[in-house]
Enzyme design. Structure first.
Site, PDB file in Angstrom:
ATOM      1  N   GLY A 114       0.805  -1.222   0.000  1.00  0.00           N
ATOM      2  CA  GLY A 114       0.000   0.000   0.000  1.00  0.00           C
ATOM      3  C   GLY A 114       0.832   1.263   0.000  1.00  0.00           C
ATOM      4  O   GLY A 114       1.890   1.346  -0.647  1.00  0.00           O
ATOM      5  N   VAL A 115       0.370   2.243   0.735  1.00  0.00           N
ATOM      6  CA  VAL A 115       1.046   3.540   0.738  1.00  0.00           C
ATOM      7  C   VAL A 115       2.430   3.423   1.384  1.00  0.00           C
ATOM      8  O   VAL A 115       3.370   4.129   1.009  1.00  0.00           O
ATOM      9  CB  VAL A 115       0.142   4.607   1.406  1.00  0.00           C
ATOM     10  N   ASP A 116       2.553   2.515   2.335  1.00  0.00           N
ATOM     11  CA  ASP A 116       3.832   2.275   3.013  1.00  0.00           C
ATOM     12  C   ASP A 116       4.897   1.839   1.993  1.00  0.00           C
ATOM     13  O   ASP A 116       6.008   2.404   1.931  1.00  0.00           O
ATOM     14  CB  ASP A 116       3.604   1.181   4.068  1.00  0.00           C
ATOM     15  N   VAL A 171      -5.396  -2.108   3.484  1.00  0.00           N
ATOM     16  CA  VAL A 171      -5.145  -3.444   4.039  1.00  0.00           C
ATOM     17  C   VAL A 171      -5.794  -3.619   5.417  1.00  0.00           C
ATOM     18  O   VAL A 171      -6.297  -4.702   5.741  1.00  0.00           O
ATOM     19  CB  VAL A 171      -3.620  -3.673   4.169  1.00  0.00           C
ATOM     20  N   TYR A 172      -5.819  -2.576   6.228  1.00  0.00           N
ATOM     21  CA  TYR A 172      -6.335  -2.698   7.600  1.00  0.00           C
ATOM     22  C   TYR A 172      -7.859  -2.685   7.667  1.00  0.00           C
ATOM     23  O   TYR A 172      -8.428  -2.904   8.739  1.00  0.00           O
ATOM     24  CB  TYR A 172      -5.727  -1.620   8.499  1.00  0.00           C
TER      25      TYR A 172
HETATM   26  N1  AR6 Z   1      -0.828   7.800  -2.192  1.00  0.00           N
HETATM   27  C1  AR6 Z   1      -1.932   8.046  -1.446  1.00  0.00           C
HETATM   28  N2  AR6 Z   1      -2.710   7.075  -0.933  1.00  0.00           N
HETATM   29  C2  AR6 Z   1      -2.366   5.796  -1.203  1.00  0.00           C
HETATM   30  C3  AR6 Z   1      -1.227   5.454  -1.973  1.00  0.00           C
HETATM   31  C4  AR6 Z   1      -0.450   6.525  -2.476  1.00  0.00           C
HETATM   32  N3  AR6 Z   1       0.657   6.306  -3.214  1.00  0.00           N
HETATM   33  N4  AR6 Z   1      -1.158   4.097  -2.050  1.00  0.00           N
HETATM   34  C5  AR6 Z   1      -2.208   3.613  -1.379  1.00  0.00           C
HETATM   35  N5  AR6 Z   1      -2.954   4.626  -0.870  1.00  0.00           N
HETATM   36  P1  AR6 Z   1      -2.933   1.020   3.059  1.00  0.00           P
HETATM   37  P2  AR6 Z   1      -3.596   0.661   5.924  1.00  0.00           P
HETATM   38  C6  AR6 Z   1      -4.195   4.575  -0.063  1.00  0.00           C
HETATM   39  O1  AR6 Z   1      -3.324  -0.389   2.767  1.00  0.00           O
HETATM   40  O2  AR6 Z   1      -4.989   0.239   5.579  1.00  0.00           O
HETATM   41  C7  AR6 Z   1       0.813  -1.729   4.661  1.00  0.00           C
HETATM   42  O3  AR6 Z   1       1.252  -2.941   4.139  1.00  0.00           O
HETATM   43  C8  AR6 Z   1      -5.036   3.345  -0.169  1.00  0.00           C
HETATM   44  O4  AR6 Z   1      -5.844   3.379  -1.344  1.00  0.00           O
HETATM   45  O5  AR6 Z   1      -1.709   1.556   2.445  1.00  0.00           O
HETATM   46  O6  AR6 Z   1      -3.389   1.645   7.030  1.00  0.00           O
HETATM   47  C9  AR6 Z   1       1.470  -1.366   5.966  1.00  0.00           C
HETATM   48  O7  AR6 Z   1       2.796  -1.849   6.055  1.00  0.00           O
HETATM   49  C10 AR6 Z   1      -5.885   3.439   1.098  1.00  0.00           C
HETATM   50  O8  AR6 Z   1      -7.009   4.303   0.899  1.00  0.00           O
HETATM   51  O9  AR6 Z   1      -2.773   1.254   4.666  1.00  0.00           O
HETATM   52  C11 AR6 Z   1       0.583  -2.007   6.961  1.00  0.00           C
HETATM   53  O10 AR6 Z   1       0.882  -3.378   7.133  1.00  0.00           O
HETATM   54  C12 AR6 Z   1      -4.932   4.126   2.098  1.00  0.00           C
HETATM   55  O11 AR6 Z   1      -3.835   4.625   1.301  1.00  0.00           O
HETATM   56  C13 AR6 Z   1      -0.793  -1.899   6.342  1.00  0.00           C
HETATM   57  O12 AR6 Z   1      -0.568  -1.845   4.954  1.00  0.00           O
HETATM   58  C14 AR6 Z   1      -4.385   3.235   3.170  1.00  0.00           C
HETATM   59  O13 AR6 Z   1      -4.172   1.922   2.644  1.00  0.00           O
HETATM   60  C15 AR6 Z   1      -1.511  -0.639   6.741  1.00  0.00           C
HETATM   61  O14 AR6 Z   1      -2.816  -0.674   6.243  1.00  0.00           O
END
Ligand code: AR6
Length: 173
Positions: free
Chosen positions: A31-33, A125-126
């Site tokens: 994801g964003v991480d 993911v969460y």
């Molecule tokens: N820019 C902005 N938003 C984004 C981007 C980006 N480049 N990429 C994804 N998103 P998530 P969580 C959005 O899954 O639910 C990771 O593996 C995405 O569409 O990134 O807090 C960590 O290591 C969604 O709306 O984070 C943790 O294990 C939002 O960012 C876990 O995922 C958050 O999605 C954290 O899960």
């Protein structure tokens, strides 16, 4: 205290700090991480590794935040926070999610920074449902910044649908 909703890739934003929706180890993920670590380069992982571990494998407990430089990112800093995993909503998820926004803004202030962009913490993911998460994002940012007109907050959606949900939450009072 301006709050804006934008739809963008958060790794492209030249703000003082972008927020990372991380996991407690702060060692990267999907994801964003994953996107932030790729764009920031390997020095970000090294900086995260160097942070203290209050308990084994945990550099940032859920609901808290930690700050590092942004390295190769256009943003100067990354504020890493760990959102709650959604378990139905009655396991403290709303308070923990609000705590993420609050702690991130407190760190921003402590470092005398002014502009910040948040992704939709926990909404990928969460598994946190988007509408209640958006309302918590708006309410907690408003509550934390009520007395601070200098800080500029961008709530950064990655999809048009999340952008619409955030704009709706922002329009409610
Ligand atoms: N820019 C902005 N938003 C984004 C981007 C980006 N480049 N990429 C994804 N998103 P998530 P969580 C959005 O899954 O639910 C990771 O593996 C995405 O569409 O990134 O807090 C960590 O290591 C969604 O709306 O984070 C943790 O294990 C939002 O960012 C876990 O995922 C958050 O999605 C954290 O899960």
């Amino acid at each position: 205290m301006p709050i804006h909703v934008i739809t963008a890739d958060i790794t492209r934003l030249g703000v003082d700090a972008i927020v990372n929706a991380a996991q407690p180890s702060l060692l990267g993920g999907g994801g964003v991480d994953g996107a932030i670590h790729r764009a920031a380069g390997p020095r970000l992982l090294a900086a995260c590794r160097a942070l203290p571990q209050p308990s084994p494998g945990v550099r940032c407990p859920t609901g808290e935040a930690r700050i590092t430089p942004g390295f190769d990112l256009p943003a100067q800093h990354v504020i890493h926070t760990v959102g709650p995993v959604w378990h139905g909503g009655s396991h403290g998820e709303p308070d923990l999610l609000a705590s993420c926004y609050r702690h991130a803004l407190q760190l921003l202030r402590a470092h005398r920074l002014r502009t910040i962009a948040f992704p939709a913490i926990s909404c990928g993911v969460y598994g946190y449902p988007a509408e209640p998460a958006a309302r918590i994002a708006v309410a907690s940012v408003r509550a934390e910044l009520a007395d601070d007109p200098a800080i500029e907050v961008q709530l950064c959606a990655f999809s048009e649908s999340m952008g619409a949900i955030l704009r709706q939450a922002l329009s409610e009072d």
